[in-house]
Design a protein around this motif. Sequence first.
Motif, mmCIF file in Angstrom:
data_model
loop_
_atom_site.group_PDB
_atom_site.id
_atom_site.type_symbol
_atom_site.label_atom_id
_atom_site.label_comp_id
_atom_site.label_asym_id
_atom_site.label_seq_id
_atom_site.Cartn_x
_atom_site.Cartn_y
_atom_site.Cartn_z
ATOM 1 N N PHE A 39 17.792 -9.287 24.974
ATOM 2 C CA PHE A 39 16.272 -9.425 25.579
ATOM 3 C C PHE A 39 15.405 -8.754 24.326
ATOM 4 O O PHE A 39 14.309 -9.372 24.173
ATOM 5 C CB PHE A 39 15.978 -8.745 26.795
ATOM 6 C CG PHE A 39 14.737 -8.235 27.094
ATOM 7 C CD1 PHE A 39 13.829 -9.209 27.483
ATOM 8 C CD2 PHE A 39 14.274 -6.848 26.833
ATOM 9 C CE1 PHE A 39 12.612 -8.954 27.938
ATOM 10 C CE2 PHE A 39 12.822 -6.734 27.238
ATOM 11 C CZ PHE A 39 11.976 -7.688 27.660
ATOM 12 N N LEU A 40 15.952 -7.629 23.824
ATOM 13 C CA LEU A 40 15.084 -7.045 22.594
ATOM 14 C C LEU A 40 14.985 -7.684 21.565
ATOM 15 O O LEU A 40 14.021 -7.836 20.904
ATOM 16 C CB LEU A 40 15.765 -5.452 22.477
ATOM 17 C CG LEU A 40 15.634 -4.445 23.423
ATOM 18 C CD1 LEU A 40 16.268 -3.100 23.160
ATOM 19 C CD2 LEU A 40 14.077 -4.053 23.708
ATOM 20 N N ASN A 41 16.038 -8.145 21.309
ATOM 21 C CA ASN A 41 16.130 -9.481 20.048
ATOM 22 C C ASN A 41 14.960 -10.451 20.350
ATOM 23 O O ASN A 41 14.132 -10.936 19.189
ATOM 24 C CB ASN A 41 17.607 -9.940 19.733
ATOM 25 C CG ASN A 41 18.384 -8.891 19.091
ATOM 26 O OD1 ASN A 41 17.914 -7.896 18.605
ATOM 27 N ND2 ASN A 41 19.738 -9.138 19.412
ATOM 28 N N LYS A 42 15.212 -10.946 21.430
ATOM 29 C CA LYS A 42 14.120 -12.269 21.670
ATOM 30 C C LYS A 42 12.736 -11.803 21.698
ATOM 31 O O LYS A 42 11.856 -12.405 21.657
ATOM 32 C CB LYS A 42 14.749 -12.978 22.970
ATOM 33 C CG LYS A 42 15.827 -13.811 22.605
ATOM 34 C CD LYS A 42 16.272 -14.485 23.896
ATOM 35 C CE LYS A 42 17.596 -15.217 23.605
ATOM 36 N NZ LYS A 42 18.108 -16.208 24.888
ATOM 37 N N LEU A 129 4.724 -8.184 28.514
ATOM 38 C CA LEU A 129 6.273 -8.156 27.811
ATOM 39 C C LEU A 129 6.387 -6.951 27.085
ATOM 40 O O LEU A 129 7.433 -6.389 27.036
ATOM 41 C CB LEU A 129 6.209 -9.272 26.969
ATOM 42 C CG LEU A 129 7.222 -9.490 25.754
ATOM 43 C CD1 LEU A 129 8.629 -9.579 26.617
ATOM 44 C CD2 LEU A 129 7.020 -10.583 24.910
ATOM 45 N N LYS A 130 5.320 -6.443 26.597
ATOM 46 C CA LYS A 130 5.609 -5.046 25.880
ATOM 47 C C LYS A 130 5.906 -3.791 26.703
ATOM 48 O O LYS A 130 6.709 -3.193 26.370
ATOM 49 C CB LYS A 130 3.949 -4.499 25.490
ATOM 50 C CG LYS A 130 4.069 -3.513 24.357
ATOM 51 C CD LYS A 130 2.579 -3.058 23.758
ATOM 52 C CE LYS A 130 2.612 -2.195 22.708
ATOM 53 N NZ LYS A 130 1.505 -1.914 22.122
ATOM 54 N N LYS A 131 5.458 -3.826 27.943
ATOM 55 C CA LYS A 131 6.002 -2.969 29.139
ATOM 56 C C LYS A 131 7.467 -2.993 29.231
ATOM 57 O O LYS A 131 8.293 -2.019 29.527
ATOM 58 C CB LYS A 131 5.136 -2.899 30.272
ATOM 59 C CG LYS A 131 3.651 -2.503 30.240
ATOM 60 C CD LYS A 131 3.009 -2.623 31.572
ATOM 61 C CE LYS A 131 1.608 -2.114 31.709
ATOM 62 N NZ LYS A 131 0.814 -2.551 32.826
ATOM 63 N N LYS A 132 7.912 -4.212 29.194
ATOM 64 C CA LYS A 132 9.342 -4.565 29.634
ATOM 65 C C LYS A 132 9.923 -4.027 28.445
ATOM 66 O O LYS A 132 11.123 -3.850 28.425
ATOM 67 C CB LYS A 132 9.603 -5.953 29.801
ATOM 68 C CG LYS A 132 8.997 -6.495 31.136
ATOM 69 C CD LYS A 132 9.204 -7.881 31.337
ATOM 70 C CE LYS A 132 8.850 -8.551 32.605
ATOM 71 N NZ LYS A 132 8.981 -9.836 32.926
#
Length: 233
Positions: A39-42, A129-132
Amino acid sequence: MAQVDNLLKYQQEDSKLLKIEQETAGSDERKNFVQTKAFLNKASEKLDALEAKALELGGILEKLNGQYKEICETLNDFENLDELVDGGADISFYKKNVLQLTERLKSIRQEISSLTKSIKDSDEEYQTLKKKVISAQKQYPEYAEAYKKFKAGKEEEMLAVKEELEKLSKNIDADIMARYQAKRSERIFPILCAVKGGRCSKCGTELSLVGKEKIETGAAYECDNCHRFLYKE
């Protein structure tokens, strides 16, 4: 039959290794670690893409606002239309221009409205997305450490099994062992299956006459269909 017996012992021990591998692959510790990392990479790529999109939309909006302003200024010039007519100007020409400019102004206004909405939606998507990402970044070290500890414990179990497999492999023909490992890498398991009623007990394929003869002698014989090693109980 010694070769078959040795293979069966090897496979029985190998099944322990397979179980550990499956437990590791299917563990919550690994799933949390792998999913968060992916998730972090994408998400990083997605955030960059959203930023680039915002810059692009901002540039287009600025251009449209400039065009809108220019047309408004041009239309202001037609406020003195009466004076132009009194001076002998062709009123139909000016009316046509005013109509065209007004339509273009209306079109630009709609484009600006649509673009403004796109920018707002893009910004909301970016902020969500930034919060996630921030949440995932906080969880990632915890998941990584949990998986590291879990994996370390499983590796100890695997090492003990692998040592036993190494001992057992010494009693198996090298060519047979190589073929066994090739099948293992293809995720075929069990690799050694019994023949029942003249058929492979795994896929049900009937053995040929040659196959039945080899099985009787205890030779290593592969199923014509699933390619597992077969043996007579």
